[in-house]
Scaffold this active site. Structure first.
Site, short mmCIF file in Angstrom:
data_model
loop_
_atom_site.label_atom_id
_atom_site.label_comp_id
_atom_site.label_asym_id
_atom_site.label_seq_id
_atom_site.Cartn_x
_atom_site.Cartn_y
_atom_site.Cartn_z
N LYS A 147 0.87 -1.17 0.00
CA LYS A 147 0.00 0.00 0.00
C LYS A 147 0.90 1.22 0.00
O LYS A 147 1.78 1.34 0.86
CB LYS A 147 -0.90 0.03 1.22
C1 5RP Z 1 -4.42 4.57 8.54
C2 5RP Z 1 -4.10 3.72 7.39
C3 5RP Z 1 -5.15 3.56 6.37
O1 5RP Z 1 -5.36 2.17 6.12
C4 5RP Z 1 -4.70 4.16 5.05
O2 5RP Z 1 -4.06 5.39 5.27
C5 5RP Z 1 -5.89 4.36 4.12
O3 5RP Z 1 -6.78 5.24 4.75
P1 5RP Z 1 -6.96 6.72 4.14
O4 5RP Z 1 -7.55 6.56 2.76
O5 5RP Z 1 -7.92 7.41 5.12
O6 5RP Z 1 -5.61 7.33 4.13
O7 5RP Z 1 -3.03 3.13 7.25
O8 5RP Z 1 -3.75 4.09 9.63
#
Ligand code: 5RP
Length: 301
Positions: free
Chosen positions: A205
């Site tokens: 991610k």
């Molecule tokens: C928060 C995270 C979330 O999984 C990731 O950031 C995605 O959420 P957003 O779209 O709100 O950023 O790691 O701890």
């Protein structure tokens, strides 16, 4: 000086060539994995589109009751039909998710941060193997901080999770965190995503950036893009479209869905891009039509 030129080949990401080692299993970089790993990855990535819509609601593990997630028990049922993967903590799963939901789970496996203490870069690997198996996690989400003070301990967490994952056939989702002082550049994301893949993560991610297609091409496992802070819906849908059209295999969106006044219409529009092939403009028109059908009711209706 001419004789020193061309000492090494220039970068070439072969953007016109698809990932070569991708037969017969469709998830990038998973061809040599065993049946169980492939089953979990198939639970995450849709076999037809090859993509995924992860709904991220793990924010509570360090932010508490962030706006839009005050009541997980009320937010989740409305969004559930439109989610492929639940990105959440074990506490959220056990207290607020119906086990009959038949959705994949990206289990937040690290903890130790909080908004109270500003340093988010020193976490522990909190979920052990038995707990991951007990919750039937489809992947373990491990926060990493490349280039920050917590780099070594976060990569240690990742490697422990990869070792556990290989032992129990559970994929690892390497999360590229970007500290305040870090820059969201192609150079940084190329480094961070490739490192995590080389260290054994099966999915990564990250964030979208200019030149994302080279970031995706250089990474031998699928990338999903985090939504980040709340944007106007049209901009968030453009972020989603740009990510998918430049090589991401999905999004992991939280705030841009649960902090929307029309969360259900928003996640449906995201799906139209991720799985339906719509561009951002088409998806935004779809979003507005869905909102009109809602009759402009309140948040998440
Ligand atoms: C928060 C995270 C979330 O999984 C990731 O950031 C995605 O959420 P957003 O779209 O709100 O950023 O790691 O701890």
């Amino acid at each position: 000086m001419a004789d020193l030129d061309n000492l090494k080949v220039p970068h070439d990401y072969h953007l016109d060539k698809p990932f070569a080692n991708n037969r017969p299993f469709y998830v990038k970089g998973a061809n040599a994995l065993d049946w169980g790993m492939k089953k979990h990855l198939a639970n995450i990535f849709n076999p037809k589109s090859g993509n995924t819509v992860m709904f991220a609601f793990d924010h509570g593990y360090f932010m508490g009751a962030v706006s839009g997630l005050e009541r997980l028990d009320l937010v989740l049922p409305k969004l559930m039909p439109h989610i492929d993967v639940l990105m959440c903590t074990r506490g959220a799963l056990r207290t607020c998710v119906d086990p009959a939901c038949r959705k994949a789970v990206a289990l937040r496996a690290t903890s130790g941060s909080s908004m109270v203490q500003d340093d988010l870069s020193h976490e522990i690997l909190a979920v052990d193997a038995e707990e991951a198996v007990r919750l039937n996690a489809d992947c373990l989400a491990v926060q990493t901080f490349i280039g920050a003070d917590g780099q070594l301990s976060s990569l240690q967490n990742l490697e422990q999770a990869v070792n556990l994952g290989q032992r129990y056939s559970i994929p690892v989702l390497g999360v590229v965190a970007v500290g305040k002082e870090m820059e969201r550049t192609q150079k940084y994301f190329k480094l961070a995503t490739r490192m995590l893949a080389e260290l054994g993560a099966n999915i990564i991610k990250t964030y979208y950036c200019e030149g994302f297609d080279e970031v995706a091409a250089a990474c031998p496992v699928p990338l999903v893009v985090a939504g980040g802070r709340k944007l106007p819906e049209q901009e968030a849908l453009k972020l989603c479209y740009d990510s998918i059209s430049h090589g991401a295999r999905g999004v992991d969106m939280g705030r841009n869905i649960f902090q929307s006044y029309h969360a259900v219409s928003m996640i449906k529009a995201v799906r139209k891009i991720v799985h339906g092939g719509l561009n951002d403009q088409e998806a935004y028109e779809y979003y507005k039509a869905e909102v009109a059908k809602e009759g402009g009711e309140g948040a998440g209706s």
